[in-house]
Design a protein around this motif. Sequence first.
Motif, PDB file in Angstrom:
ATOM      1  N   TYR A   9       0.828  -1.211   0.000  1.00 22.51           N
ATOM      2  CA  TYR A   9       0.000   0.000   0.000  1.00 22.51           C
ATOM      3  C   TYR A   9       0.857   1.254   0.000  1.00 22.51           C
ATOM      4  O   TYR A   9       0.544   2.213  -0.690  1.00 22.51           O
ATOM      5  CB  TYR A   9      -0.933  -0.006   1.218  1.00 22.51           C
ATOM      6  CG  TYR A   9      -1.686   1.279   1.379  1.00 22.51           C
ATOM      7  CD1 TYR A   9      -2.782   1.553   0.568  1.00 22.51           C
ATOM      8  CD2 TYR A   9      -1.277   2.241   2.295  1.00 22.51           C
ATOM      9  CE1 TYR A   9      -3.470   2.747   0.686  1.00 22.51           C
ATOM     10  CE2 TYR A   9      -1.960   3.438   2.423  1.00 22.51           C
ATOM     11  CZ  TYR A   9      -3.062   3.684   1.610  1.00 22.51           C
ATOM     12  OH  TYR A   9      -3.729   4.864   1.722  1.00 22.51           O
ATOM     13  N   THR A  10       1.956   1.239   0.744  1.00 23.57           N
ATOM     14  CA  THR A  10       2.790   2.445   0.821  1.00 23.57           C
ATOM     15  C   THR A  10       3.339   2.820  -0.550  1.00 23.57           C
ATOM     16  O   THR A  10       3.424   3.995  -0.881  1.00 23.57           O
ATOM     17  CB  THR A  10       3.953   2.264   1.813  1.00 23.57           C
ATOM     18  OG1 THR A  10       4.695   1.099   1.455  1.00 23.57           O
ATOM     19  CG2 THR A  10       3.453   2.136   3.231  1.00 23.57           C
ATOM     20  N   THR A  11       3.707   1.826  -1.365  1.00 23.79           N
ATOM     21  CA  THR A  11       4.204   2.114  -2.714  1.00 23.79           C
ATOM     22  C   THR A  11       3.105   2.710  -3.566  1.00 23.79           C
ATOM     23  O   THR A  11       3.330   3.683  -4.288  1.00 23.79           O
ATOM     24  CB  THR A  11       4.752   0.827  -3.360  1.00 23.79           C
ATOM     25  OG1 THR A  11       5.805   0.327  -2.548  1.00 23.79           O
ATOM     26  CG2 THR A  11       5.270   1.094  -4.755  1.00 23.79           C
ATOM     27  N   LEU A  12       1.914   2.148  -3.488  1.00 21.45           N
ATOM     28  CA  LEU A  12       0.787   2.680  -4.258  1.00 21.45           C
ATOM     29  C   LEU A  12       0.427   4.084  -3.796  1.00 21.45           C
ATOM     30  O   LEU A  12       0.120   4.956  -4.608  1.00 21.45           O
ATOM     31  CB  LEU A  12      -0.417   1.744  -4.147  1.00 21.45           C
ATOM     32  CG  LEU A  12      -0.222   0.361  -4.759  1.00 21.45           C
ATOM     33  CD1 LEU A  12      -1.422  -0.532  -4.443  1.00 21.45           C
ATOM     34  CD2 LEU A  12       0.004   0.450  -6.252  1.00 21.45           C
ATOM     35  N   PHE A  13       0.486   4.320  -2.496  1.00 23.29           N
ATOM     36  CA  PHE A  13       0.170   5.644  -1.970  1.00 23.29           C
ATOM     37  C   PHE A  13       1.207   6.673  -2.436  1.00 23.29           C
ATOM     38  O   PHE A  13       0.851   7.767  -2.856  1.00 23.29           O
ATOM     39  CB  PHE A  13       0.083   5.612  -0.442  1.00 23.29           C
ATOM     40  CG  PHE A  13      -0.305   6.930   0.145  1.00 23.29           C
ATOM     41  CD1 PHE A  13      -1.570   7.451  -0.068  1.00 23.29           C
ATOM     42  CD2 PHE A  13       0.601   7.664   0.888  1.00 23.29           C
ATOM     43  CE1 PHE A  13      -1.938   8.680   0.466  1.00 23.29           C
ATOM     44  CE2 PHE A  13       0.245   8.895   1.423  1.00 23.29           C
ATOM     45  CZ  PHE A  13      -1.027   9.398   1.208  1.00 23.29           C
ATOM     46  N   ARG A  14       2.489   6.314  -2.375  1.00 21.95           N
ATOM     47  CA  ARG A  14       3.529   7.234  -2.865  1.00 21.95           C
ATOM     48  C   ARG A  14       3.332   7.531  -4.344  1.00 21.95           C
ATOM     49  O   ARG A  14       3.529   8.666  -4.782  1.00 21.95           O
ATOM     50  CB  ARG A  14       4.918   6.652  -2.615  1.00 21.95           C
ATOM     51  CG  ARG A  14       5.347   6.698  -1.164  1.00 21.95           C
ATOM     52  CD  ARG A  14       6.817   6.398  -0.976  1.00 21.95           C
ATOM     53  NE  ARG A  14       7.231   5.136  -1.534  1.00 21.95           N
ATOM     54  CZ  ARG A  14       7.437   4.014  -0.854  1.00 21.95           C
ATOM     55  NH1 ARG A  14       7.274   4.002   0.452  1.00 21.95           N
ATOM     56  NH2 ARG A  14       7.820   2.916  -1.455  1.00 21.95           N
TER      57      ARG A  14
END
Length: 109
Positions: A9-14
């Motif tokens: 999720y953190t990669t998608l959010f970034r």
Amino acid sequence: PPRSTLFPYTTLFRSEVMRIVWDKGDVKVRDVYEELRLRRRIAYTTVMSVLRNLHVKGLLDQDKEPSGYIYRAIVSDVDVAKGILDDVVEKIMGGRVEPLQAYLDSYRK
């Protein structure tokens, strides 16, 4: 097809934050926060941290202004996509391009 679970999720959010910066150009934390707030509940401090981390990673430039920091993209969306695709081809597909080419040829948005 189902959304990939390989990317956290953190990669998608970034990626979502970067898309906002690419679309808007020079932004303040508040600009990104307000855009994201239209889509989900989000803390202002989370947006601030993500922008700062993207700056540390060399994706964003950060200028101090009297009213706060201004962020702008250092790298283009095309360059980031090329880097991601290079990693996918080498690390996930073992150097095979053909399956990805076939998928991209059939891809419709």
